[in-house]
Design a protein around this motif. Structure first.
Motif, PDB file in Angstrom:
ATOM      1  N   GLU A   1       0.843  -1.201   0.000  1.00  0.00           N
ATOM      2  CA  GLU A   1       0.000   0.000   0.000  1.00  0.00           C
ATOM      3  C   GLU A   1       0.879   1.253   0.000  1.00  0.00           C
ATOM      4  O   GLU A   1       1.801   1.375   0.807  1.00  0.00           O
ATOM      5  CB  GLU A   1      -0.910   0.002   1.230  1.00  0.00           C
ATOM      6  N   SER A   2       0.571   2.194  -0.921  1.00  0.00           N
ATOM      7  CA  SER A   2       1.349   3.443  -0.990  1.00  0.00           C
ATOM      8  C   SER A   2       0.536   4.555  -1.642  1.00  0.00           C
ATOM      9  O   SER A   2       1.093   5.391  -2.344  1.00  0.00           O
ATOM     10  CB  SER A   2       2.640   3.211  -1.799  1.00  0.00           C
ATOM     11  N   SER A   3      -0.770   4.575  -1.408  1.00  0.00           N
ATOM     12  CA  SER A   3      -1.632   5.511  -2.135  1.00  0.00           C
ATOM     13  C   SER A   3      -1.590   6.939  -1.605  1.00  0.00           C
ATOM     14  O   SER A   3      -1.956   7.871  -2.309  1.00  0.00           O
ATOM     15  CB  SER A   3      -3.077   5.017  -2.118  1.00  0.00           C
ATOM     16  N   CYS A   4      -1.136   7.122  -0.351  1.00  0.00           N
ATOM     17  CA  CYS A   4      -1.098   8.478   0.205  1.00  0.00           C
ATOM     18  C   CYS A   4       0.197   8.679   0.989  1.00  0.00           C
ATOM     19  O   CYS A   4       1.263   8.778   0.394  1.00  0.00           O
ATOM     20  CB  CYS A   4      -2.327   8.739   1.060  1.00  0.00           C
ATOM     21  N   ASP A   5       0.109   8.715   2.309  1.00  0.00           N
ATOM     22  CA  ASP A   5       1.316   8.995   3.098  1.00  0.00           C
ATOM     23  C   ASP A   5       1.659   7.880   4.074  1.00  0.00           C
ATOM     24  O   ASP A   5       2.377   8.100   5.044  1.00  0.00           O
ATOM     25  CB  ASP A   5       1.168  10.319   3.852  1.00  0.00           C
ATOM     26  N   GLU A   6       1.141   6.668   3.841  1.00  0.00           N
ATOM     27  CA  GLU A   6       1.534   5.506   4.632  1.00  0.00           C
ATOM     28  C   GLU A   6       2.160   4.479   3.696  1.00  0.00           C
ATOM     29  O   GLU A   6       1.522   4.044   2.728  1.00  0.00           O
ATOM     30  CB  GLU A   6       0.309   4.874   5.322  1.00  0.00           C
ATOM     31  N   THR A   7       3.397   4.101   3.977  1.00  0.00           N
ATOM     32  CA  THR A   7       4.033   3.023   3.233  1.00  0.00           C
ATOM     33  C   THR A   7       3.809   1.744   4.022  1.00  0.00           C
ATOM     34  O   THR A   7       4.093   1.690   5.215  1.00  0.00           O
ATOM     35  CB  THR A   7       5.553   3.266   3.091  1.00  0.00           C
ATOM     36  N   ALA A   8       3.284   0.703   3.362  1.00  0.00           N
ATOM     37  CA  ALA A   8       2.906  -0.480   4.135  1.00  0.00           C
ATOM     38  C   ALA A   8       3.080  -1.758   3.332  1.00  0.00           C
ATOM     39  O   ALA A   8       2.926  -1.776   2.112  1.00  0.00           O
ATOM     40  CB  ALA A   8       1.452  -0.361   4.602  1.00  0.00           C
ATOM     41  N   ALA A   9       3.401  -2.827   4.049  1.00  0.00           N
ATOM     42  CA  ALA A   9       3.506  -4.167   3.470  1.00  0.00           C
ATOM     43  C   ALA A   9       2.920  -5.149   4.471  1.00  0.00           C
ATOM     44  O   ALA A   9       3.041  -4.966   5.692  1.00  0.00           O
ATOM     45  CB  ALA A   9       4.964  -4.519   3.164  1.00  0.00           C
ATOM     46  N   ALA A  10       2.278  -6.197   3.973  1.00  0.00           N
ATOM     47  CA  ALA A  10       1.663  -7.192   4.858  1.00  0.00           C
ATOM     48  C   ALA A  10       1.564  -8.532   4.141  1.00  0.00           C
ATOM     49  O   ALA A  10       1.533  -8.599   2.912  1.00  0.00           O
ATOM     50  CB  ALA A  10       0.283  -6.730   5.314  1.00  0.00           C
ATOM     51  N   LEU A  11       1.498  -9.584   4.951  1.00  0.00           N
ATOM     52  CA  LEU A  11       1.294 -10.941   4.443  1.00  0.00           C
ATOM     53  C   LEU A  11       0.065 -11.531   5.111  1.00  0.00           C
ATOM     54  O   LEU A  11      -0.065 -11.487   6.336  1.00  0.00           O
ATOM     55  CB  LEU A  11       2.516 -11.814   4.761  1.00  0.00           C
ATOM     56  N   VAL A  12      -0.863 -12.045   4.305  1.00  0.00           N
ATOM     57  CA  VAL A  12      -2.047 -12.699   4.861  1.00  0.00           C
ATOM     58  C   VAL A  12      -2.179 -14.099   4.272  1.00  0.00           C
ATOM     59  O   VAL A  12      -1.733 -14.362   3.147  1.00  0.00           O
ATOM     60  CB  VAL A  12      -3.345 -11.901   4.597  1.00  0.00           C
ATOM     61  N   ARG A  13      -2.783 -14.980   5.055  1.00  0.00           N
ATOM     62  CA  ARG A  13      -2.982 -16.367   4.624  1.00  0.00           C
ATOM     63  C   ARG A  13      -4.425 -16.768   4.885  1.00  0.00           C
ATOM     64  O   ARG A  13      -5.012 -16.408   5.908  1.00  0.00           O
ATOM     65  CB  ARG A  13      -2.046 -17.295   5.399  1.00  0.00           C
ATOM     66  N   ARG A  14      -4.987 -17.518   3.972  1.00  0.00           N
ATOM     67  CA  ARG A  14      -6.320 -18.079   4.196  1.00  0.00           C
ATOM     68  C   ARG A  14      -6.193 -19.345   5.033  1.00  0.00           C
ATOM     69  O   ARG A  14      -5.385 -20.229   4.734  1.00  0.00           O
ATOM     70  CB  ARG A  14      -6.995 -18.411   2.870  1.00  0.00           C
TER      71      ARG A  14
END
Length: 372
Positions: free
Chosen positions: A18-31
């Motif tokens: 995610e980088s659409s505004c002013d937060e840089t973010a990364a995440a991993l999700v699992r089902r």
């Protein structure tokens, strides 16, 4: 450029960016086996200190900050989850709407990982990430009524399924989050403005300042307006010298006005939803950054209870921009086999209900597409 159609795994692991505004973010999700979702690791790098001096987000500064932080955040979540690239099932990145320079950073990073490791790619609508975010903590079943309320958006949507959204009403000008930020900027309360206004409001008298509730005299629409409220706040500040007590009173009165607008339109939206959807106890979902405001959240939760709706909202850390919601949206699309080619473009504007945006745009259009 289209990749070969991959085999869809039962318990996929998706990397979200995610980088659409002013937060840089990364995440991993699992089902999980039970159909739920597990967030394996996540990181969010705030840029508040970089923008504080300007009282708002500066797009060029934000884009450079995303470039500086994105790779490191991805490395951190991969290490925390103890995963290698071969363990991933796909990559999801925000491809709009947002500040185009920032969007491009996450989007190009996601494409590069997809290409280098032969992983399916999903370009995610940032608003869809918010719309699906309550499903991070439980199975909120489709369809549900959604109030998406943030710094750049405010709209009521019927969420019928992944990718299937119908707009019921929207702001015709500013979003509540922008009004919160401008209120804070006018009185020099600090950045980010939303939390600052909420803090000051706790000490104020919400009945002290008479502020307008634009459009609430119209019962034939779910549309909203916050530009006039923002102007009224400025006039209240200019009317007389502003000491700490008056600042608190203005914040409390402003917050109450926003709550009244959202609450009134929410009750109307629930009536419409009930007429169209036959459900014993439907869900009302509030998502987006402004959903982190406790006063607004409690007011809307009370409205839902009174109307017989089950209330759902993501935890505070997933109300504001984050990568877990983008990874979740990617996971939902992965399971449906909805992959994107690597030439998918970044989009500054991207309405969730494209049909409504074309046929009846809430606030006009422009050469980049519908504004709302």
């Amino acid at each position: 450029m289209m990749q070969d159609t991959p085999k869809i795994l039962d318990n996929p692991i998706i990397l979200g960016l995610e980088s659409s505004c002013d937060e840089t973010a990364a995440a991993l999700v699992r089902r999980c086996d039970d159909g739920g979702v597990e967030v394996l690791a996540e990181r969010i790098a705030s840029q508040d200190d970089k923008h504080a001096a300007f009282g708002g987000v500066v797009p060029e500064i934000a884009a450079r900050a995303h470039v500086e932080r994105m790779d490191g955040l991805i490395k951190e979540v991969m290490e925390e989850a103890r995963l290698d690239w071969k363990d991933l099932s796909g990559v999801a990145a925000t491809s709009g709407p947002g500040l185009i320079g920032g969007v491009l950073v996450g989007l190009m990073t996601g494409k590069a990982i997809s290409l280098a490791h032969d992983l399916p790619f999903m370009g995610i609508n940032h608003l869809e990430g918010h719309a699906l975010s309550p499903r991070l903590t439980g199975q909120v079943e489709f369809p549900y009524l959604l109030l998406l309320v943030s710094g750049g958006h405010c709209q009521f949507l019927m969420v019928k399924g992944v990718g299937d959204y119908e707009r019921l009403g929207s702001t015709i000008d500013d979003a509540p989050g922008e009004a919160f930020d401008k209120t804070a900027k006018i009185m020099a309360l600090g950045f980010p403005g939303g939390p600052a206004v909420e803090r000051w409001a706790k000490q104020g008298n919400a009945e002290a300042i008479d502020l307008p509730r634009p459009l609430l005299n119209r019962k034939d629409t779910l549309d909203m307006s916050f530009a006039g409220l923002k102007t009224a706040v400025r006039r209240a500040v200019e009317l007389e010298p502003v000491n700490d007590k008056r600042k608190a009173d203005i914040c409390a009165s402003f917050q109450l006005a926003v709550a009244d607008i959202l609450s009134t339109r929410t009750r109307q939206a629930m009536d419409i939803f009930r007429e169209r959807i036959n459900a014993e106890r439907p869900h009302f979902v509030v998502a987006g950054g402004v959903a982190a405001n406790q006063t607004l959240r409690f007011r809307l939760e009370a409205d839902a209870k009174e109307a017989g709706f089950a209330f759902a909202s993501p935890p505070m850390r997933w109300c504001t921009d984050n990568a877990a919601m983008i990874a979740l949206a990617g996971l939902e699309r992965y399971l449906l086999g909805q992959f994107d080619p690597l030439d998918v473009s970044a989009r500054a504007r991207w309405p969730l209900d494209g049909k409504a945006a074309v046929n009846s745009p809430a606030s006009g259009s422009g050469r980049k597409g519908a504004k709302a």
